[in-house]
Structures are given as structure tokens and as C-alpha cells.
Write an enzyme that holds these catalytic residues in place. Sequence first.
Site, PDB file in Angstrom:
ATOM      1  N   GLU A 134      64.430  50.027  42.299  1.00  0.00           N
ATOM      2  CA  GLU A 134      65.177  49.130  41.607  1.00  0.00           C
ATOM      3  C   GLU A 134      66.046  48.163  42.536  1.00  0.00           C
ATOM      4  O   GLU A 134      65.986  46.709  42.679  1.00  0.00           O
ATOM      5  CB  GLU A 134      65.949  49.320  40.309  1.00  0.00           C
ATOM      6  CG  GLU A 134      65.041  49.904  39.272  1.00  0.00           C
ATOM      7  CD  GLU A 134      65.803  50.402  38.015  1.00  0.00           C
ATOM      8  OE1 GLU A 134      66.593  51.318  38.324  1.00  0.00           O
ATOM      9  OE2 GLU A 134      65.623  50.094  36.910  1.00  0.00           O
ATOM     10  N   GLY A 187      66.457  54.042  40.083  1.00  0.00           N
ATOM     11  CA  GLY A 187      67.448  52.920  40.615  1.00  0.00           C
ATOM     12  C   GLY A 187      67.287  52.532  42.432  1.00  0.00           C
ATOM     13  O   GLY A 187      67.556  51.436  42.743  1.00  0.00           O
ATOM     14  N   ALA A 230      69.605  56.459  40.768  1.00  0.00           N
ATOM     15  CA  ALA A 230      71.126  56.342  40.166  1.00  0.00           C
ATOM     16  C   ALA A 230      71.471  57.793  40.141  1.00  0.00           C
ATOM     17  O   ALA A 230      70.678  58.934  40.283  1.00  0.00           O
ATOM     18  CB  ALA A 230      71.067  55.625  38.743  1.00  0.00           C
ATOM     19  N   GLU A 278      62.388  57.805  35.558  1.00  0.00           N
ATOM     20  CA  GLU A 278      63.542  57.796  34.457  1.00  0.00           C
ATOM     21  C   GLU A 278      62.885  58.703  33.288  1.00  0.00           C
ATOM     22  O   GLU A 278      63.704  59.163  32.711  1.00  0.00           O
ATOM     23  CB  GLU A 278      64.141  56.620  34.130  1.00  0.00           C
ATOM     24  CG  GLU A 278      64.938  56.059  35.239  1.00  0.00           C
ATOM     25  CD  GLU A 278      64.114  54.901  36.210  1.00  0.00           C
ATOM     26  OE1 GLU A 278      62.882  55.048  36.202  1.00  0.00           O
ATOM     27  OE2 GLU A 278      64.828  54.093  36.859  1.00  0.00           O
TER      28      GLU A 278
END
Length: 258
Positions: A112, A109, A66, A132
Site C-alpha cells: 500500500e 501496508g 503494517a 491481510e
Amino acid sequence: MADYETILVEQRGPVTLITLNRPKALNALNSQVMDELTNALAAYDADDSQGCAVLTGSEKAFAAGADIKEMCELDFADVYNRDFFAGYDRFTATRKPVIAAVAGYALGGGCELAMMCDFILAADTAKFGQPEIKLAVTPGMGGSQRLTRAVGKAKAMEMCLTGRMMDVHEAERAGLVSRILPGDELVAEAIKTAELIAGMAPIAVKANKEMVNAAFETTLQQGVMFERRLFHGIFGTQDQTEGMAAFIEKRPGNWKGK
Ligand code: CO8
């Protein structure tokens, strides 16, 4: 085809190829990527000429997570009120298959996102991780759940708690990756695989995807019943009659999607 700024979308015959295209940020996933990607997938899903999609990044990064620069200023109220990342529910609502073709970093992300796809083909350069924790946060796009289901608790817990990356061989052994390919063959092989799927009867493709995904949501008994009922339902399609006749007559099936 719609104009996008953060992704490239091409139709290669029956295959939609989507390429994440923020090379300077290693394809970091900001809100614009999420909106464009989910819009592109909705268009793919609605287009009867398209039978399978491939999602890829660059040689260096599928996606490095992300977008930290977008997130760094947000507080709890911002992310909670906006239900940050909930837009990705549209990604997993795609009913036709999406193959991830991963080279380089698939982190946070990015890992993911690859796991939201139906399966992952990976280049020998691919690296997967949920780093993260090093930013003092947690996965937020399903990583703690999908990684655990894919590789089991021991590895998922270690990766989430340490931020350690898995190389592609470890990822394949652990069941995260379906096949490892030489980097220069990755996208071509993913498209070939997608063409193979796009050549199958469309209702059977959707039904197979639904069934396998049901294994993550149900007990064994419920899942087996779901499979059996869908299997029964498929016998109401013209393509089932055609598929079995084509086998017996030793010819390819001619699918109607009905
Ligand atoms: N976000 C924003 N920008 C990024 C990101 C990212 N995730 N990753 C890399 N970039 C940018 C860098 O800032 C750099 O930009 P600039 O040139 O302007 O400085 C450019 O991409 C190139 O990156 P590097 O110079 O760092 O390239 P290296 O080859 O040296 O390193 C790495 C590559 C190892 C991939 C390194 O970039 C890295 O560690 N990136 C961050 C990986 C990461 O931590 N990802 C997880 C992000 S958090 C997340 O995904 C989910 C959070 C859920 C939170 C829930 C909130 C609701």
C-alpha cells in the site's frame, strides 16, 4: 536535518533519498515510521532545493506490512478513535513526486505504501501482496482501492481474497510496476530517474503529477477539463516561456520555478 530512528534521510543533490530502516522487523510500518516518514516528506516538499524523492527499503523487504506486533492488542474502539492509518493522508498530500524503489517483500501496508508513491520501480526480487486476509483483517492503508485501480478487479480481488503474492514480472504485466531493474542497480537507477525529474521545471512537475492523479478521482470529461485548465494556467509561468525558447534555441532550459 531532523533526527529519525526508523528511517534514513539523505539529500543527494536535488534528490531526497528516504530508506525505511527497521531491518529486524522487515521494515514493518509502525506509528513511528508513519510519523517520521510523513514528517520527512513534508520537509522535502517544503525544501526548494529538492525536486524528487525516492523511497526504498532493504534488499530483503521494502516493507512486510503494517506492524502486526503493534496492532495485535488493539480493539475496534482503539483503531476507530485514533483513526488508525489516517496519518498516511499526509503522505499522499505530498505535491512533489515520490518514486518507490522496491526490492523484496512489499506486503500489506508495504504494498500500500509503494502504491501511495507516484510510480514503482522494482528489483527483480520484488514481491507484492495483500495478505491481510490471512490475519482475518483487510487492507487498511488504501490497498483495496489503489490495487484495484492499478491492476483491475480480477487480480486485485484474487490477491485480497487469497493473499497470494505477485512476482515482479506479473506485477509489471499488470501495470503495478513501471520498470523492472536488476537488484544491484535499483536504487542508483531510481536516483537517476529522480534526478531527471528534478531537472524539469518545478511547476510543470507538480502540474503533471496533479493531472495524472486526477484521472483516479474524476470522470473523463472532468479530468480532461482539469488538464486543459491547468495547461492554460502554465502559460502564465516564466518557465513556459523559457522552456519553449530553449527548445527553439537548442539549449537547456534555465528554470526559475515561477
Ligand atoms: N509486523 C511485525 N513484524 C513483522 C512483520 C510485520 N508485518 N513482518 C515480519 N515481521 C518480523 C517477524 O515477526 C520477525 O521478527 P522476529 O525475528 O522477532 O520473530 C522478523 O520480522 C523477520 O520475519 P520472518 O522471520 O517472518 O522472515 P521470513 O523471511 O521467514 O518471512 C515474510 C518473511 C513472508 C514477509 C513474513 O515475515 C510475513 O509473512 N510477514 C507478515 C506479512 C503480512 O502479513 N503483512 C500484512 C500485515 S497487515 C497490514 O499490513 C495492514 C493491516 C490493515 C489492518 C487495518 C487495521 C485498522
